[in-house]
Motif scaffolding. Structure first.
Motif: not given
Length: 166
Positions: A8-13, A18-20, A56-57
Motif C-alpha cells: 500500500l502506498g500514497g502521498n495525497v491526503g 486511507s489505509f485504515q 507505505n505499508a
C-alpha cells in the motif's frame, strides 16, 4: 485459500486514514482474511522525486480469489479512494496505490499482471514493511530479509500508529 502480499502506498491526503479504511475494504471485497499488517513507513518518492514523501505499508491476506480477480479488486478499491490510473503520471502523486506483490508461488507475466511484482527487489519502500511481516517468505527463490539487505532503505522511517504519540 491463497496467500497474497499487497503493498500500500500514497502521498495525497490523509494516507494513514486511507489505509485504515482500505484494508477492511480489500478483505471484504477479496473474500479475504487479514494475516498480517506492517507498520506505516514514511518513504522518499521513487521514480519521480519532485513530490511529497509517500507513506507505505504491506499486508498479507488469505483469499479465495485468483490473482487476476484480486488485482481487479485492488483497482476497484483504489478507485473508491479517488485514484484514476488513466489520468496520472507514472510514479506520480496518488491517494492510494495497491500493488499485488506475490500470490502463493505463482509466476505470471501478462500485459495485465506480472507476479511476483517485477520491481519488488529494487524497492526498499516495499521490502522494509514486507520484511516486518514476512521476513522468511521466499519469493522467486529469494528470502525477503535477504533481499532487503541488498537495497537501500535510506530515508525510510517507521511511523507511529495513527492516534499514537510520535
Amino acid at each position: 485459500m491463497a496467500s497474497a502480499l499487497i503493498a500500500l502506498g500514497g502521498n495525497v491526503g490523509d494516507v494513514q486514514a486511507s489505509f485504515q479504511r482500505a484494508i477492511p475494504e480489500i478483505c471484504r471485497r477479496a473474500q479475504a482474511r487479514l494475516e498480517a499488517r506492517s507498520a506505516d513507513y514514511l518513504t522518499p518518492p521513487w521514480g519521480e522525486t519532485q513530490q511529497p514523501p509517500f507513506i507505505n505499508a504491506c499486508i498479507a491476506i488469505e483469499t479465495q480469489l485468483d490473482p487476476h480477480a484480486l488485482l481487479a479488486t485492488l483497482h476497484e478499491v483504489e478507485r473508491m479512494f479517488g485514484r484514476d490510473r488513466a489520468q496520472e503520471s507514472r510514479w506520480g502523486p496518488r491517494t492510494l496505490d495497491l500493488d499485488l506483490i506475490a500470490y502463493d508461488d505463482v509466476a505470471i507475466d501478462t500485459p495485465e499482471l506480472s507476479l511476483p511484482h517485477p520491481r519488488l527487489f529494487e524497492r526498499g519502500f516495499v521490502l522494509v514493511p514486507l520484511a516486518e511481516i514476512a521476513p522468511d517468505r521466499l519469493i522467486a527463490g529469494r528470502r525477503i530479509r535477504d533481499a532487503l539487505a541488498n537495497v537501500s532503505h535510506d530515508g525510510i522511517t517507521r511511523l507511529p500508529a495513527p492516534g499514537q504519540p510520535s
